[in-house]
Design an enzyme around this catalytic site. Structure first.
Site, PDB file in Angstrom:
ATOM      1  NE  ARG A 173      36.617  79.328  52.777  1.00 56.91           N
ATOM      2  CZ  ARG A 173      37.512  80.215  52.330  1.00 56.91           C
ATOM      3  NH1 ARG A 173      38.745  79.847  52.084  1.00 56.91           N
ATOM      4  NH2 ARG A 173      37.159  81.476  52.112  1.00 56.91           N
ATOM      5  CG  HIS A 179      40.866  80.276  56.033  1.00 55.93           C
ATOM      6  ND1 HIS A 179      41.279  79.015  55.672  1.00 55.93           N
ATOM      7  CD2 HIS A 179      41.714  80.696  57.010  1.00 55.93           C
ATOM      8  CE1 HIS A 179      42.354  78.681  56.394  1.00 55.93           C
ATOM      9  NE2 HIS A 179      42.631  79.695  57.205  1.00 55.93           N
ATOM     10  CE1 TYR A 228      38.058  84.511  49.866  1.00 52.07           C
ATOM     11  CE2 TYR A 228      38.919  86.013  51.520  1.00 52.07           C
ATOM     12  CZ  TYR A 228      38.369  84.797  51.185  1.00 52.07           C
ATOM     13  OH  TYR A 228      38.120  83.876  52.165  1.00 52.07           O
TER      14      TYR A 228
END
Lengths: 409, 326
Positions: free
Chosen positions: A301, A305, A314
């Site tokens: 990805r 998100h 993160y």
């Protein structure tokens, strides 16, 4: 080929070593101990040793042979390849436009598919018209392959409906937001196909995070027990919002199929040709009564998100850069150019088409009206419901009470 | 000739048989519904006569059962799902609430979800934990679901026919302690609407509203009150979503007093909604506040205590007396 090419994914801790230790302490599971031990030697991040990665196009765009899966793309023409390229470029363009529209306040949210084009276009183009697709909320590329008008996908993200397209129009079910639920719907639908004696198949999309959900595991089990014609297509994009795959599982994802009694394979999810071939293989298995298959498309990805997410909290930029080197579109372009399957005119024309698509999406979204107020009460039930009727009437009376005060807005 | 006396469980069995017989799209799914015929034998003999493709023993996974039933419905089937006991429905609650209830609306009406979920419910059979619950309010609260419960064999037969014919998902609560109660079933009758309440006993002094297992208790209470010269009307609600408020209102305008009885906890239960709505609709007719009799806000107790927890004849009559004393 192995997955270790995912140089970017540094294991966060030595999972393999830890489980080896605990297994040897209990001493009950020799297989666990064995595989964990092997993992500890070779790759501390995985407990099942080095998984096989099916690949037909290298990141550099070189065609590599694969005796098992080559037959599924043996008759592919240069035109087909250009078609796959076009699909990936246009779905990426659509996706980027949607992200922009969110930034401009036209959409409330967008879940980008950036980086997953090969997994989606390859698998989507493997389906037949009579097959049925059960997507998550990120399958914009698959929707494209199914012929769903991309602007239809934007209604729920703009907040004018909660889905809204006719699932039977393109055999493409509504987006499902609650994670993993749709895998059971797919399995049930496939059970119905088998009862009908049809040779259609179903493909259920889900992600690495969803593989932790009970519903997904129940779907695997129902699919296996009833030998349902369903392909479980997992896009392992490495991140479930902020949680890496090692927070979801302790074995390579595709290996989980084994415990349910059907095959699982890992395919390079950034290789559109391999995704096409593997999905065709899996769908053919389903059609011929061989039951479910788990396909793990190993991808990334590249974006957040959703537009509400901040991946800088993160994960590191280097990880994304490493995956950009394996970009699904670039590698097919390299192959097309090297094989002289596409000329400059093709790429230029596609660029024009891409811009036109972006423009159309912008215009349609901006013109998308707010729904009628009474839509709240529409389609709550198919056969009607006294309470809904009563509350609709109360709502109407309340709305009408403003009529005298100068027509509200 | 048209009527036949049978137990409530048998009436459901006959109704399922009729449905399997007349509509090839009807399927029965659940744990142990095949050879065993279900733990209460409600599906007895159906697999033998209709085969494993239509009467399907499933893996032991409630979410999986309902989730795959949704998929089968999308394919054009009409699954009738059995959840073995009330307390076992919760693994499927997500699929029911999040998927089944909302899918028709999410598709702007373009797909239908004709799924029936049968749930044997309620206490009074001395069962172990999780086998005696009454979770109907948890489903009635969810838009998109319809929730019904028959109190007798004739209703059980016809309401099941209507539930299966409904294009909406229906949660069908079966009063398990009444499974063996026999009554005349008229398979040739033309049934009334599924969601309409039924006057089970006429009266003029007070209205008792109940459904499922509590209708019998209320009828007994009405008979006992009759001996004391009190005329009690008993309304069998039959449907908890939608609720036939018109029939309750008509009864209360006549009797001016209302007591609602159910096994489920009183707090935020079906009776609470009825009390609020009837207070609104009948404020000037009521001679007493609407009273409720039901379970307590406590986990369903061990079997040796269930008679204290469940509304029985005396607790219903106590509420009747309190209402009449206003």
């Amino acid at each position: 080929m192995t997955v270790e090419s995912t140089a970017a994914r540094k294991p966060r801790r030595s999972a393999g070593t830890k489980s080896a230790a605990s297994a040897s302490t209990t001493g009950t599971k020799s297989t666990a101990s064995r595989s964990a031990g092997a993992a500890a030697k070779k790759s501390p991040g995985a407990t099942g040793g080095e998984p096989e990665l099916i690949q037909l196009l290298t990141p550099e765009g070189e065609r590599v042979k694969d005796a098992t899966y080559d037959p599924y793309v043996a008759d592919i023409t240069p035109e087909d390849l250009r078609g796959l390229y076009r699909d990936m470029v246009l779905s990426r363009r659509f996706d980027a436009e949607a992200t922009s529209l969110q930034r401009q306040g036209e959409l409330g949210l967008w879940a980008s598919m950036l980086g997953q084009e090969a997994a989606q276009i390859g698998s989507g183009r493997a389906t037949r018209d009579d097959d049925y697709v059960f997507p998550t909320y990120r399958e914009h590329g698959v929707a494209w392959c199914r012929g769903v008008d991309p602007t239809n996908l934007l209604g729920m993200f703009r907040g004018v409906n909660n889905g809204g397209w006719d699932p039977n129009g393109n055999n493409f079910h509504l987006y499902t937001i609650v994670i993993g639920s749709q895998t059971l719907h797919a399995t049930g639908y496939a059970m119905g196909i088998a009862k009908d004696g049809a040779d259609s198949a179903v493909i259920a999309y889900f992600g690495d995070g969803a593989s932790s959900q009970g519903d997904v595991l129940e779907a695997f089990n129902f699919g296996a027990v009833y030998n349902a014609p369903v392909v479980f297509f997992c896009q392992n994009n490495q991140w479930a919002i902020s949680e890496p795959t090692e927070r979801q599982m302790r074995v390579p994802l595709y290996q989980r199929a084994q415990g349910f009694g059907f095959p699982g394979v890992r395919v390079d999810g950034n290789d559109v040709l391999a995704c096409l071939a593997v999905t065709k293989w899996a769908l053919e298995r389903a059609r011929s009564g061989e039951g479910p298959t788990l396909v793990e498309a190993y991808t990334y990805r590249m974006g957040a998100h959703t537009t509400s997410d901040d991946p800088t909290k993160y994960r590191a930029d280097e990880e994304r850069e490493a995956w950009e080197a394996k970009d699904p579109i670039l590698r097919l372009r390299a192959y097309l150019e090297a094989a002289n399957h596409a000329d400059e005119a093709f790429f230029a024309e596609l660029e024009t088409e891409s811009e036109a698509l972006g423009k159309r999406v912008r215009e349609v979204v901006r013109a998308m009206p707010d729904p009628d107020k009474f839509a709240i009460f529409e389609n709550v039930y198919a056969d009607g419901h006294a309470l809904v009727d009563e509350e609709r009437a109360q709502f109407a009376a309340y709305q009408a009470s403003f009529a005298d005060a100068g027509e509200g807005k | 000739m048209a009527t036949e006396k049978m137990a409530l469980a048998k009436a459901i069995n006959e109704s399922l048989r009729t449905a399997l017989d007349t509509d090839p799209k009807v399927l029965i799914m659940g744990e142990d519904v095949g050879k065993l015929g279900g733990v209460f034998r409600v599906t007895d003999g159906l697999q033998k006569d209709f085969g494993e493709e239509r009467v399907i023993d499933t893996p032991l996974a409630e979410s999986g059962i309902v989730g795959t039933a949704i998929g089968l419905a999308l394919r054009g089937y009409r699954p009738v799902v059995e959840i073995q006991f009330d307390g076992f429905v919760f693994p499927a609650y997500d699929q029911i609430v999040t998927q089944l209830a909302k899918m028709h609306a999410r598709a702007l009406g373009k797909i239908k979800l004709p799924v029936v979920i049968r749930i044997p419910y309620g206490g009074g059979i001395g069962a172990v934990e999780h086998h005696s619950e009454s979770p109907e309010a948890l489903f009635a609260h969810v838009a998109g679901l319809k929730v019904v419960s028959p109190s007798n064999a004739d209703d059980a037969y016809w309401m099941m026919q209507q539930a299966i014919q409904s294009d909406d998902p229906v949660i069908f609560f079966e009063p398990k302690r009444r499974y063996w109660d026999k009554a005349e079933v008229n398979k040739d009758a033309i049934p009334g609407p599924l969601h309409k309440a039924r006057v089970a006993r006429e009266g003029s002094d007070l209205t008792l509203v109940a459904y499922g297992p509590m209708v019998k208790v209320c009828l007994e209470a009405a008979a006992a009150a009759q001996e004391e010269g009190k005329s009690i009307e008993v309304l069998d609600l039959r449907s908890m979503s939608p609720i036939d408020f018109d029939s309750i209102q008509a009864s209360v305008e006549k009797t001016r007093r209302l007591v609602v009885v159910h096994e489920a906890p009183v707090f935020l239960g079906t009776g609470a909604e009825i009390a609020a709505r009837i207070t609104e609709r009948c404020f000037y007719h009521l001679e007493a506040p609407v009273l409720r009799v039901g379970g307590y806000h406590a986990p369903y107790p061990p079997a040796r205590l269930e008679d204290e927890y469940l509304p029985g004849l005396d607790r219903v009559l106590d509420a009747v007396d309190r209402s009449l004393a206003y």
